[in-house]
Structure formats: structure tokens, C-alpha cells
Design an enzyme around this catalytic site. Structure first.
Site, short mmCIF file in Angstrom:
data_model
loop_
_atom_site.label_atom_id
_atom_site.label_comp_id
_atom_site.label_asym_id
_atom_site.label_seq_id
_atom_site.Cartn_x
_atom_site.Cartn_y
_atom_site.Cartn_z
N PHE A 120 3.86 22.88 9.94
CA PHE A 120 3.60 22.54 8.54
C PHE A 120 4.87 22.15 7.80
CE2 PHE A 120 4.90 25.38 5.10
CZ PHE A 120 5.42 26.48 5.76
N LYS A 121 6.03 22.58 8.33
CA LYS A 121 7.29 22.24 7.69
C LYS A 121 7.50 20.72 7.57
CE LYS A 121 8.91 26.64 8.04
NZ LYS A 121 7.94 27.42 8.83
N ASP A 122 6.81 19.96 8.43
CA ASP A 122 6.94 18.50 8.38
C ASP A 122 6.54 17.92 7.03
OD1 ASP A 122 7.90 17.97 10.98
OD2 ASP A 122 5.89 18.09 11.82
#
Ligand SMILES: *Cc1c(COP(=O)(O)O)cnc(C)c1O
Length: 492
Positions: A109-111
Site C-alpha cells: 500500500f505504500k506505493d
């Protein structure tokens, strides 16, 4: 909008300055002085495609940047790097909605935030007239590192140094980082856990910022961790997107509240949900899901934060955290009291423990619910979700599924649930395979193939390709050597 340090309201910054600096000079975190509902009509906002929605919300949260600018930033970040134009699609799993945040270039999800941050920093640098190049220092519990490396790779005028806990990330997470190409990237293992690496980075910030050593190199420091406001702002977008999907599918009526279940470590993702609520999205409760490192579960139940406890390495390593940085922002927003926050953070620093006043605990209880689970329960949940719904989830997401079930049983007045899914199951093939009741072969790539054969769900090509990627970063250092390493290895 003005941004202030959580520890001293007189320490102010514009959005561009806050993004550029990462951390406030007094060690506090930059936070909006107040967040109020958006003036826009919510229905119109929810009808927008992801890129346009992101542009609008970024402009609202970071008003240093014009709407034209934030729309351009959003286009750069999201037009081609994700699997679908939706960026964060949702799936119906039984009666719940799963928000798939892992369809980006590194499978985590950091993307969502780190595809945008390099562009945002470049724009902030221009807005502030900063001449120095930007050196990003980042501590990672596994996923931030790779997403940040991929985001900053070969971005002109920036360099990035990532520190990860030696032996403290999954084998695939490690391979993703140590194979990272790019002129301006460095990756290094640190002997210690994530909290050690994070505090090492904060220390380096304090002693190197504005130092002669950096000035000689024409460098200014910034951070890609969720202490940076530029990380949180993009994360509000998928809460709106998920809500819009639920509305479109008739899962909720207009204006109805949704409870969000969030697998939590540094408290950045779930805090973005609170931001969304303050901006006017009908967010009901935020369910904070933790693994065996249950410091947040205890805190949200009792009001006592105590990091003096064993640190466990779990099958959901990106949540193996005992010092949850962004909680500081929540305490500030709820209490509005910078002196209180400064005092509590001082106690955390000195004694590793603090207790919030009764009134604040009441506010926390009204907004949050918390649950934690062991690795055994995580694996069992992976198997259960797959057996019941044919849905394959990673261990972090399984922690959230577990918490969701407990929450529904404990609170019959719950609203429709959205569960945030934070990583691709193929980043953790051994644990997922065990969850399905199969032995791990001991080889990550054989396990990936076994998972594909079992489920018919294809592994992302970028993960399979790691098997043949050359190793580029194999340094391992002691904590005390981080500063020296930064000065030696910083390259733009
Ligand atoms: C980082 C991460 C989390 C925790 O997010 P926070 O913002 O640190 O709370 C959960 N799951 C995965 C897969 C992550 O990478």
C-alpha cells in the site's frame, strides 16, 4: 492552511515547507492546525475518477500547491504505475468490502503515497526556492523501503538511503530492496529492529540537518517515512474511493457511515482515515488491527502506551513496531493541546510509557476499536478467508480480517465494513501457503509457484523476476555507524 508542530503550535510551516522538512525542528510532527469538512459537494467529489479525486484532496490538504499543480502531480503518480486506472480497486468478500491497496509497482500500500512523494518533494523544493539537492533518509519495516526506492529511483536532484532491520523483513521484501537499480539509491541493513532503525534515522536528522558536512555536499535531508505529511495526504484518497465504490454498488446509502478496518504499524494508514473523517467523509469507527506487537491495542483500550515489552518478529513484519510515530498526530488533533503532546512524548522518550487523560481516552473510545492476533490466528484466518470466499490475502490483511470478525461479534451496531488490504499475498508466500494448510518448501520462489498452482491467482511478474535479479546492496552495519554511513554513501 497552516501546519504546526504537534509539540509547539508556534513552530509553523506551509505545506511545502512541511513536506520538504519531513520532521519539525523541535522533533514534533507537522500537523494541520485544524481540519474542517471540504466545501465541495461530497457526491460530486465521489463521482470523480481516482486521479482527479486525488488532485482535489491533495489541494485541500496541501494548499501550498494549486489545484492545477496537484492534478498534474496526481497524473504523474497514478497514470501508468498501477495495475488499473482505478489505482485502488475494491472487491466484495462476503458481506465486507476489501480495499486493495497493493496493485502498485512494488505490491504494497505504500506505493500509493510513494509514487507521488518524489514529485511532491520536487514541487515543494521549487515552491520554497531550495537550492540544495534532497537526500531522503528512510527506515523501513519492509515495504516503505522498496516503495520509496522505486519512487525515487533516478529522480533528478534527489538521493535516497534506506535502512532496514537485519533479519527483520521477509525474504522477498529483502530481495526487493537489495536488487534495486538506480544511480541515486543506497540500501543497508542495520543490526537492530525497526524501532532502532527509525530512532537512528531521527537522530541522524537531528545531528546532520543544516550541518556543515551536508552543506559542503549541497544536501538537505527529508524523509519518506510517514512522519512526512506528504505520505499521509495521498493516503486519504483511497478512503474516499472505497466509499464511492460501496455507494455505487449499493452496499451503503448516501451519507451512511462506513467502519474501516486497518492493519496498523506506524499509525499512518489509519490516521489518514481519521483525516478523511475530518474532511467530511462519513467514516464511522476505525478499527486498529495489530499483530502480536499489541502496544496499540492496549493503548486504545486503556489509554496507557507502554513500549516496555518484548518485541516479536511476526509473519506480518511491516507491523512489527513498538513506537507508533503517527499516534502523536492523533493525540494532537483530538486534544488540540501541544503542551500535553510534548509532555507525553517526553515521557515516552524517558520512561517508554505514558497515560492519556480520561477525557482523551473517551474520545479515543468513541472513534476507535482495537484488536490484535498471534501468527497462528493470522495463518488460520488466511485459510478461513480462502475457504469461505476464495479470496487470497497476505498476513497483514489477515490480521485485519481477524480484527473485523472480532469487532462484528463485539459490536452488533457496527456499520458496513471496509477492510484495507495492504500487501500482495505473494510478498509472503511461505506464510500464506502455511495458512492454506500446505508446507513451505523453504524456497520463496517454489512457494510462489505452489501458491499459483493451488489458487490459480497469478503472482506479480515483478516478484517472480527477483529470482534472477542481481544483488546490488549487501551492506550490514551497526546502529552507531548510521551517521557515518550516511555521510559516506550519500549520492545524488
Ligand atoms: C506499512 C504497512 C502496514 C502498516 O501501516 P502504517 O501506516 O505503518 O500503520 C500494514 N501493512 C503493510 C503491508 C505495510 O507495508
Amino acid at each position: 492552511m497552516e501546519f504546526v508542530s504537534t509539540r509547539n503550535r508556534r513552530e509553523t510551516a506551509t505545506a511545502a515547507e512541511a513536506v520538504l522538512r519531513g520532521l519539525a525542528p523541535d522533533g514534533g510532527l507537522y500537523c494541520p492546525a485544524a481540519l474542517t469538512p471540504l466545501p465541495e459537494d461530497l457526491s460530486a467529489l465521489l463521482a470523480l475518477p481516482f486521479e482527479a479525486l486525488a488532485g482535489k484532496l491533495l489541494h485541500a490538504l496541501l494548499p501550498s500547491f494549486s489545484l492545477e499543480e496537484t492534478l498534474a502531480l496526481s497524473r504523474k503518480a497514478y497514470s501508468s504505475r498501477f495495475e488499473t486506472a482505478e489505482v485502488t480497486p475494491t472487491a466484495e468478500v462476503g458481506e465486507d468490502t476489501v480495499v486493495e491497496l497493493f496493485r502498485g509497482p512494488t505490491g504494497a500500500f505504500k506505493d500509493v503515497a510513494l509514487s507521488l512523494l518524489p514529485h511532491l518533494l520536487t514541487a515543494a523544493k521549487a515552491a520554497c526556492g531550495q537550492k540544495e539537492d534532497i537526500l531522503i533518509l528512510t527506515a523501513t519495516s519492509g515495504d516503505t523501503g522498496k516503495a520509496a526506492l522505486a519512487g525515487f529511483q533516478d529522480v533528478p536532484g534527489t538521493g535516497i538511503l534506506v535502512f532496514y532491520p537485519h533479519g527483520g523483513v521477509s525474504p522477498i521484501q529483502r530481495l526487493q530492496m537489495v536488487t534495486q537499480p538506480g544511480q541515486n539509491v543506497r540500501v543497508c541493513a542495520v543490526r537492530g529492529n525497526f524501532d532502532d532503525a527509525q530512532s537512528g534515522v531521527k537522530k541522524a536528522f537531528a545531528s546532520l540537518s543544516g550541518s556543515a558536512a551536508l552543506r559542503e555536499r549541497n544536501l538537505a535531508l527529508s524523509s519518506a517515512n510517514s512522519i512526512n505529511l506528504g505520505r499521509l495526504a495521498p493516503q486519504t484518497v483511497y478512503y474516499f474511493k472505497a466509499y464511492a465504490d460501496m455507494l455505487r454498488r449499493g452496499r451503503i446509502a448516501r451519507g451512511e457511515q462506513v467502519d474501516f478496518v486497518v492493519p496498523t504499524g506506524n499509525f499512518g494508514d489509519i490516521l489518514a482515515g481519521y483525516f478523511a473523517r475530518l474532511l467530511g467523509l462519513p467514516v464511522g469507527r476505525l478499527v486498529c488491527a495489530s499483530n502480536q506487537n499489541n502496544v496499540l491495542t492496549e493503548f486504545l483500550r486503556t489509554g496507557i502506551y507502554d513500549r516496555n515489552r518484548p518485541f516479536y518478529r511476526t509473519s506480518s513484519p511491516s507491523m512489527d513496531i513498538l513506537i507508533s510515530s503517527n499516534l502523536e498526530r492523533l493525540l494532537f488533533l483530538l486534544s488540540g493541546d501541544d503542551e500535553l503532546v510534548a509532555r507525553l512524548m517526553g515521557e515516552l522518550n524517558k520512561a517508554g510509557r505514558y497515560q492519556v487523560p480520561e477525557r482523551l481516552l473517551g474520545q479515543l473510545h468513541a472513534l476507535f476499536w482495537a484488536e490484535s492476533c498471534t501468527d497462528r490466528q493470522t495463518e488460520r484466518t488466511i485459510g478461513q478467508v480462502y475457504a469461505d470466499h476464495g479470496y487470497l490475502c497476505d498476513p497483514h490483511t489477515a490480521v485485519a480480517f481477524y480484527a473485523a470478525e472480532k469487532y462484528k461479534a463485539a459490536c452488533p451496531d457496527h456499520r458496513p465494513l471496509a477492510i484495507l488490504s495492504t500487501a500482495s499475498p505473494y510478498k509472503f508466500p511461505a506464510a500464506v501457503l502455511r495458512g492454506l494448510g500446505q508446507q513451505s518448501s523453504g524456497d520463496e520462489f517454489a512457494d510462489m509457484a505452489a501458491l499459483e498452482a493451488r489458487t490459480g491467482i497469478a503472482a506479480p511478474a515483478f516478484l517472480k523476476a527477483l529470482q534472477r535479479a542481481p544483488l546490488r546492496h549487501e551492506d550490514v552495519i551497526d546502529l552507531e555507524d548510521m551517521e557515518r554511513y550516511i555521510l559516506e554513501e550519500a549520492r545524488i
